[in-house]
Design a protein around this motif. Structure first.
Motif, mmCIF file in Angstrom:
data_model
loop_
_atom_site.group_PDB
_atom_site.id
_atom_site.type_symbol
_atom_site.label_atom_id
_atom_site.label_comp_id
_atom_site.label_asym_id
_atom_site.label_seq_id
_atom_site.Cartn_x
_atom_site.Cartn_y
_atom_site.Cartn_z
ATOM 1 N N MET A 195 0.334 -1.216 -0.378
ATOM 2 C CA MET A 195 -0.533 0.497 0.222
ATOM 3 C C MET A 195 0.781 1.201 -0.261
ATOM 4 O O MET A 195 1.730 1.467 0.586
ATOM 5 N N THR A 196 0.443 2.102 -0.471
ATOM 6 C CA THR A 196 1.258 3.805 -0.472
ATOM 7 C C THR A 196 0.105 4.826 -0.865
ATOM 8 O O THR A 196 -0.953 4.774 -1.006
ATOM 9 N N LEU A 197 0.896 5.742 0.013
ATOM 10 C CA LEU A 197 0.572 6.828 0.388
ATOM 11 C C LEU A 197 0.713 7.755 -0.997
ATOM 12 O O LEU A 197 1.791 7.764 -0.874
ATOM 13 N N ARG A 198 -0.177 8.524 -1.531
ATOM 14 C CA ARG A 198 0.266 9.843 -2.324
ATOM 15 C C ARG A 198 -0.196 11.590 -1.339
ATOM 16 O O ARG A 198 -1.512 11.605 -0.706
ATOM 17 N N PHE A 199 1.254 12.648 -0.906
ATOM 18 C CA PHE A 199 0.528 13.516 -0.565
ATOM 19 C C PHE A 199 -0.350 14.932 -1.673
ATOM 20 O O PHE A 199 0.293 15.312 -2.328
ATOM 21 N N THR A 200 -1.335 14.420 -1.841
ATOM 22 C CA THR A 200 -2.376 15.465 -2.372
ATOM 23 C C THR A 200 -2.735 16.976 -2.019
ATOM 24 O O THR A 200 -2.814 17.335 -3.191
ATOM 25 N N GLU A 201 -2.959 17.156 -0.895
ATOM 26 C CA GLU A 201 -3.337 18.549 -0.422
ATOM 27 C C GLU A 201 -3.131 18.469 0.417
ATOM 28 O O GLU A 201 -2.944 17.993 1.812
ATOM 29 N N VAL A 202 -2.796 19.844 0.452
ATOM 30 C CA VAL A 202 -3.063 20.555 2.101
ATOM 31 C C VAL A 202 -4.429 21.418 3.149
ATOM 32 O O VAL A 202 -4.342 22.573 1.716
ATOM 33 N N CYS A 203 -4.693 20.612 3.742
ATOM 34 C CA CYS A 203 -5.630 21.236 4.303
ATOM 35 C C CYS A 203 -5.740 22.955 4.720
ATOM 36 O O CYS A 203 -5.126 22.781 5.756
ATOM 37 N N ILE A 204 -6.800 24.134 4.644
ATOM 38 C CA ILE A 204 -5.692 24.841 5.902
ATOM 39 C C ILE A 204 -7.743 26.310 6.629
ATOM 40 O O ILE A 204 -8.080 26.220 5.516
ATOM 41 N N ASP A 205 -7.753 25.664 7.191
ATOM 42 C CA ASP A 205 -8.560 26.251 7.933
ATOM 43 C C ASP A 205 -9.173 27.715 7.880
ATOM 44 O O ASP A 205 -7.977 28.629 7.814
ATOM 45 N N ALA A 206 -9.873 28.324 8.002
ATOM 46 C CA ALA A 206 -9.825 29.590 7.421
ATOM 47 C C ALA A 206 -11.661 29.850 7.417
ATOM 48 O O ALA A 206 -12.426 29.294 7.225
ATOM 49 N N ALA A 207 -11.693 31.562 8.766
ATOM 50 C CA ALA A 207 -13.341 31.746 8.424
ATOM 51 C C ALA A 207 -13.531 32.581 7.603
ATOM 52 O O ALA A 207 -15.246 31.836 7.042
ATOM 53 N N ASP A 208 -12.550 32.828 6.633
ATOM 54 C CA ASP A 208 -13.182 32.998 5.272
ATOM 55 C C ASP A 208 -12.503 32.465 3.898
ATOM 56 O O ASP A 208 -11.618 33.285 3.547
ATOM 57 N N ILE A 209 -13.036 31.382 3.579
ATOM 58 C CA ILE A 209 -12.204 30.558 2.064
ATOM 59 C C ILE A 209 -12.074 31.113 1.210
ATOM 60 O O ILE A 209 -10.752 31.493 0.606
ATOM 61 N N GLN A 210 -13.465 32.091 0.596
ATOM 62 C CA GLN A 210 -12.899 32.802 -0.894
ATOM 63 C C GLN A 210 -11.681 33.755 -0.568
ATOM 64 O O GLN A 210 -11.067 34.088 -1.455
ATOM 65 N N VAL A 211 -11.828 34.973 0.291
ATOM 66 C CA VAL A 211 -10.680 35.951 0.820
ATOM 67 C C VAL A 211 -9.229 35.300 0.949
ATOM 68 O O VAL A 211 -8.036 35.633 0.100
ATOM 69 N N LEU A 212 -9.218 34.476 1.812
ATOM 70 C CA LEU A 212 -7.947 33.846 1.498
ATOM 71 C C LEU A 212 -7.961 33.249 1.315
ATOM 72 O O LEU A 212 -6.162 33.068 0.266
ATOM 73 N N GLY A 213 -8.324 32.394 0.392
ATOM 74 C CA GLY A 213 -7.844 31.531 -0.722
ATOM 75 C C GLY A 213 -7.135 32.481 -1.840
ATOM 76 O O GLY A 213 -6.854 32.043 -2.216
ATOM 77 N N GLN A 214 -7.979 33.561 -2.198
ATOM 78 C CA GLN A 214 -7.690 34.315 -3.259
ATOM 79 C C GLN A 214 -6.529 35.063 -3.047
ATOM 80 O O GLN A 214 -5.429 35.247 -3.691
ATOM 81 N N TRP A 215 -6.527 35.833 -1.471
ATOM 82 C CA TRP A 215 -5.005 36.176 -0.794
ATOM 83 C C TRP A 215 -3.706 35.381 -1.513
ATOM 84 O O TRP A 215 -2.674 35.796 -2.126
ATOM 85 N N TRP A 216 -4.017 33.293 -1.208
ATOM 86 C CA TRP A 216 -2.963 32.948 -1.852
ATOM 87 C C TRP A 216 -2.443 32.293 -2.538
ATOM 88 O O TRP A 216 -1.591 32.098 -3.610
ATOM 89 N N ALA A 217 -3.523 33.009 -3.639
ATOM 90 C CA ALA A 217 -3.740 32.033 -5.698
ATOM 91 C C ALA A 217 -2.760 33.275 -5.663
ATOM 92 O O ALA A 217 -2.333 33.586 -6.544
ATOM 93 N N GLY A 218 -3.333 34.891 -5.008
ATOM 94 C CA GLY A 218 -1.882 36.085 -5.687
ATOM 95 C C GLY A 218 -0.899 36.155 -4.994
ATOM 96 O O GLY A 218 0.005 36.701 -5.721
#
Length: 114
Positions: free
Chosen positions: A1-24
């Protein structure tokens, strides 16, 4: 069996604002998933998945990101202009700079590699 690291999960109060900030910051495309979360698609490595939470961040991160720029001061200036802020987590006088994103998640900008 193997594992593949696919996502880092980040908790956020406002996912749209924080996601767009990190996208920038990272220059990665952001999209909304079928579940309503925000995901940044990394060209290499794991994607970043922003998940909505209702509680506030109250302590220093137990895990954080380190970034190595070509020019540390220029990158710190760019990130601060985008809304990052300097934070003191007891690091002292080091070669890296500790910043926090708009929701207070700490990350480090390391010295440029020679």
């Amino acid at each position: 069996m193997t594992l593949r690291f696919t996502e880092v999960c980040i908790d956020a109060a406002d996912i749209q604002v924080l996601g767009q900030w990190w996208a920038g910051v990272l220059g990665w495309p952001a999209e909304t998933t079928d579940d309503g979360d925000v995901i940044l698609r990394a060209a290499v490595g794991p994607d970043w998945l922003f998940l909505a939470v209702h509680d506030d961040k109250v302590v220093k991160n137990r895990i954080h990101f380190d970034f190595t720029p070509d020019d540390q001061q220029a990158e710190v200036d760019r990130l601060v202009a985008l809304g990052a802020r300097h934070v003191d987590i007891g690091q002292g006088d080091e070669s890296w700079v500790v910043l926090a994103d708009p929701e207070g998640n700490e990350f480090c900008v390391l010295a440029a590699e020679n």
